[in-house]
Scaffold this motif. Sequence first.
Motif, PDB file in Angstrom:
ATOM      1  N   UNK A 141       0.840  -1.188   0.000  1.00  0.00           N
ATOM      2  CA  UNK A 141       0.000   0.000   0.000  1.00  0.00           C
ATOM      3  C   UNK A 141       0.878   1.242   0.000  1.00  0.00           C
ATOM      4  N   UNK A 142       0.346   2.365  -0.441  1.00  0.00           N
ATOM      5  CA  UNK A 142       1.153   3.588  -0.441  1.00  0.00           C
ATOM      6  C   UNK A 142       1.452   4.032   0.992  1.00  0.00           C
ATOM      7  N   UNK A 143       2.723   4.277   1.263  1.00  0.00           N
ATOM      8  CA  UNK A 143       3.112   4.696   2.616  1.00  0.00           C
ATOM      9  C   UNK A 143       4.036   5.902   2.584  1.00  0.00           C
ATOM     10  N   UNK A 144       4.838   6.028   1.530  1.00  0.00           N
ATOM     11  CA  UNK A 144       5.802   7.120   1.441  1.00  0.00           C
ATOM     12  C   UNK A 144       5.080   8.437   1.171  1.00  0.00           C
ATOM     13  N   UNK A 145       5.292   9.441   1.996  1.00  0.00           N
ATOM     14  CA  UNK A 145       4.602  10.719   1.772  1.00  0.00           C
ATOM     15  C   UNK A 145       5.112  11.405   0.502  1.00  0.00           C
ATOM     16  N   UNK A 146       4.302  12.256  -0.091  1.00  0.00           N
ATOM     17  CA  UNK A 146       4.733  12.995  -1.283  1.00  0.00           C
ATOM     18  C   UNK A 146       5.703  14.103  -0.870  1.00  0.00           C
ATOM     19  N   UNK A 147       6.982  13.781  -0.800  1.00  0.00           N
ATOM     20  CA  UNK A 147       7.962  14.722  -0.263  1.00  0.00           C
ATOM     21  C   UNK A 147       8.114  15.973  -1.122  1.00  0.00           C
ATOM     22  N   UNK A 148       7.986  15.833  -2.436  1.00  0.00           N
ATOM     23  CA  UNK A 148       8.040  17.015  -3.298  1.00  0.00           C
ATOM     24  C   UNK A 148       6.931  17.993  -2.949  1.00  0.00           C
ATOM     25  N   UNK A 197     -12.535   1.663  -9.261  1.00  0.00           N
ATOM     26  CA  UNK A 197     -12.131   0.707  -8.230  1.00  0.00           C
ATOM     27  C   UNK A 197     -11.544   1.375  -6.992  1.00  0.00           C
ATOM     28  N   UNK A 198     -11.053   2.599  -7.109  1.00  0.00           N
ATOM     29  CA  UNK A 198     -10.429   3.257  -5.959  1.00  0.00           C
ATOM     30  C   UNK A 198     -11.399   4.091  -5.135  1.00  0.00           C
ATOM     31  N   UNK A 199     -12.612   4.295  -5.631  1.00  0.00           N
ATOM     32  CA  UNK A 199     -13.566   5.129  -4.904  1.00  0.00           C
ATOM     33  C   UNK A 199     -13.876   4.546  -3.529  1.00  0.00           C
ATOM     34  N   UNK A 200     -13.978   3.234  -3.441  1.00  0.00           N
ATOM     35  CA  UNK A 200     -14.304   2.593  -2.171  1.00  0.00           C
ATOM     36  C   UNK A 200     -13.070   2.175  -1.381  1.00  0.00           C
ATOM     37  N   UNK A 201     -11.867   2.444  -1.900  1.00  0.00           N
ATOM     38  CA  UNK A 201     -10.644   2.012  -1.233  1.00  0.00           C
ATOM     39  C   UNK A 201      -9.792   3.200  -0.770  1.00  0.00           C
ATOM     40  N   UNK A 202     -10.423   4.306  -0.498  1.00  0.00           N
ATOM     41  CA  UNK A 202      -9.715   5.500  -0.046  1.00  0.00           C
ATOM     42  C   UNK A 202      -9.060   5.262   1.316  1.00  0.00           C
ATOM     43  N   UNK A 203      -9.582   4.294   2.084  1.00  0.00           N
ATOM     44  CA  UNK A 203      -9.015   3.981   3.390  1.00  0.00           C
ATOM     45  C   UNK A 203      -7.564   3.493   3.300  1.00  0.00           C
ATOM     46  N   UNK A 204      -7.148   3.034   2.125  1.00  0.00           N
ATOM     47  CA  UNK A 204      -5.761   2.602   1.949  1.00  0.00           C
ATOM     48  C   UNK A 204      -4.770   3.753   2.094  1.00  0.00           C
ATOM     49  N   UNK A 205      -5.255   4.971   1.883  1.00  0.00           N
ATOM     50  CA  UNK A 205      -4.384   6.143   1.962  1.00  0.00           C
ATOM     51  C   UNK A 205      -4.207   6.678   3.378  1.00  0.00           C
ATOM     52  N   UNK A 206      -4.952   6.163   4.332  1.00  0.00           N
ATOM     53  CA  UNK A 206      -4.898   6.708   5.691  1.00  0.00           C
ATOM     54  C   UNK A 206      -3.483   6.705   6.273  1.00  0.00           C
TER      55      UNK A 206
END
Length: 171
Positions: free
Chosen positions: A41-48, A135-144
């Motif tokens: 899952x995405x974990x690295x913050x957008x440092x730029x 497919x990502x509309x219901x999976x926004x919780x992955x970004x928490x």
Amino acid sequence: MARSRQSRIGRQPSLLRIKMIPSLTVVIGSMITALPIITDYPILPPLGLLVLLAWRLIRPSYWPVWAGFPFGLIDDIFSGQPFGSAAFLWSVIFILLETVDRKAVRRDYWQDWLIASIAMIIVLISGMLIVDFQSNLLRVDLLVPQILISILLYPFVARLIGAIDNWRVAS
């Protein structure tokens, strides 16, 4: 044989240092996200984006409103997002920040942190929805986790950018 040191009083910092350091730090921040970190899952913050927001909130009048577009394009190259998505989203964020700056008389540290947090949430969720809305509309919780890390990392990045800015303008 002693070398005499020139006095630094009255000297101006290098014009190259004044002009290039902010842009260079944003590009380096965007390049860090290209490191080969493998997760489910995405974990690295957008440092730029974090660095860009820190510069924009510390020095509001340094960059014009359109500056989010080229920095977003550079970030798109390194992040793997669809080309133009960060350019669009960062431009929107810069326009919103310009609107906030025109309406606000003065901001403090906590308000800057809140503004940066809202901007990061908007960009991260919108970026995920741009990739695949259905497919990502219901999976926004992955970004928490990524959102929380980004929000908690902002004070450190702002402090670092403040120190770089002090060095940049010091004579």
